[in-house]
Design a protein around this motif. Structure first.
Motif, PDB file in Angstrom:
ATOM      1  N   HIS A   1      24.762  -5.917  90.671  1.00 25.95           N
ATOM      2  CA  HIS A   1      26.019  -6.595  90.993  1.00 25.95           C
ATOM      3  C   HIS A   1      26.067  -6.981  92.471  1.00 25.95           C
TER       4      HIS A   1
ATOM      5  N   VAL B   1      31.637 -10.566  86.562  1.00 24.23           N
ATOM      6  CA  VAL B   1      31.840  -9.516  87.569  1.00 24.23           C
ATOM      7  C   VAL B   1      31.320  -9.947  88.928  1.00 24.23           C
TER       8      VAL B   1
ATOM      9  N   THR C   1      34.010  -2.385  89.146  1.00 29.27           N
ATOM     10  CA  THR C   1      33.077  -1.807  88.190  1.00 29.27           C
ATOM     11  C   THR C   1      33.428  -0.348  87.972  1.00 29.27           C
ATOM     12  N   GLU C   2      33.166   0.130  86.793  1.00 31.45           N
ATOM     13  CA  GLU C   2      33.434   1.539  86.483  1.00 31.45           C
ATOM     14  C   GLU C   2      32.141   2.311  86.255  1.00 31.45           C
ATOM     15  N   THR C   3      31.016   1.629  86.365  1.00 33.03           N
ATOM     16  CA  THR C   3      29.741   2.293  86.117  1.00 33.03           C
ATOM     17  C   THR C   3      29.207   2.944  87.382  1.00 33.03           C
TER      18      THR C   3
ATOM     19  N   LYS D   1      35.603   1.115  94.093  1.00 33.41           N
ATOM     20  CA  LYS D   1      35.060  -0.236  93.941  1.00 33.41           C
ATOM     21  C   LYS D   1      33.878  -0.366  94.893  1.00 33.41           C
TER      22      LYS D   1
END
Length: 221
Positions: free
Chosen positions: A190, A38, A179-181, A168
């Motif tokens: 990140h 990622v 990322t979806e968190t 994003k």
């Protein structure tokens, strides 16, 4: 000899085997990927596994030049220093000592300070820090102070706002990170790691450019 002697398991053996040279004494070139993670952290796609080779085995590498040397260049405490600069602060070369002086009055061991920074930046559990400091409440106070030092709460708010608005986040250079968190510590992790990747690549590129005419050959990143 190292392959035969090691008791560290198949991953170490595999890493060592990747360096087995051809008849001319040269091993394959490493090929890298920046798109498998990622954050863009580099991995070796094929060839010698330099990124996972333990330092105790690095003497398998020999210079191709008579009287030549192999030199390793590294960035000191890159991720926390990047975070400190992004927050608008100055960074000492030894940022852990600076954190220690600022928060602990210079009275804590380096391993304690490093763990406190990991807890503050990446959401690492404070249980181990509590065992070192002898108190959970003291650990929470320290982590809060370290988060303030790096302006982590402000960064968390900014990244969550980006994610809500754009679906994003982007690192400091504008590179998009999917990322979806919504976990704040994951977003911060990140952001910092990906920004540090780009800083390192730009730094290594500059080093390579400046040494091209000096009989220096880069062999690994």
């Amino acid at each position: 000899r190292y392959i035969n002697e090691t008791s560290s398991g198949p991953s170490v053996v595999s890493s060592l085997r990747s360096f087995i040279p051809h008849k001319d004494g040269m091993c394959n070139l490493s090929k890298y990927s920046l798109g498998k993670t990622v954050t863009g952290r580099m991995i070796v796609k094929s060839g010698p596994s330099i990124l996972t080779l333990s330092s105790k085995y690095r003497d398998i590498l020999k210079s191709r030049y008579r009287g030549g040397r192999i030199v390793q260049v590294d960035f000191v405490s890159l991720e926390p220093r990047v975070c400190r600069y992004i927050s608008g602060g100055d960074s000492e070369r030894d940022i852990y000592q600076h954190v220690s002086n600022t928060i602990f009055s210079g009275n804590q061991e380096r391993k304690t300070v490093k763990l406190a920074v990991l807890c503050a930046l990446y959401g690492v559990s404070i249980k181990r820090l509590s065992s070192l400091l002898g108190s959970e409440s003291e650990s929470k106070r320290v982590v809060k102070a370290v988060r303030k030092y790096f302006q982590v709460p402000e960064l968390e708010r900014s990244l969550r706002g980006q994610l809500l608005a754009l679906k994003k986040i982007c690192n400091y250079y504008g590179r998009p990170l999917k990322t979806e968190t919504f976990e704040p510590h994951v977003l911060v992790s990140h952001f910092i790691q990906s920004t540090a990747v780009d800083v390192a690549l730009e730094g290594f590129y500059e080093i390579i450019q400046k040494t091209q005419t000096k009989n220096i050959n880069p062999i690994f990143l």
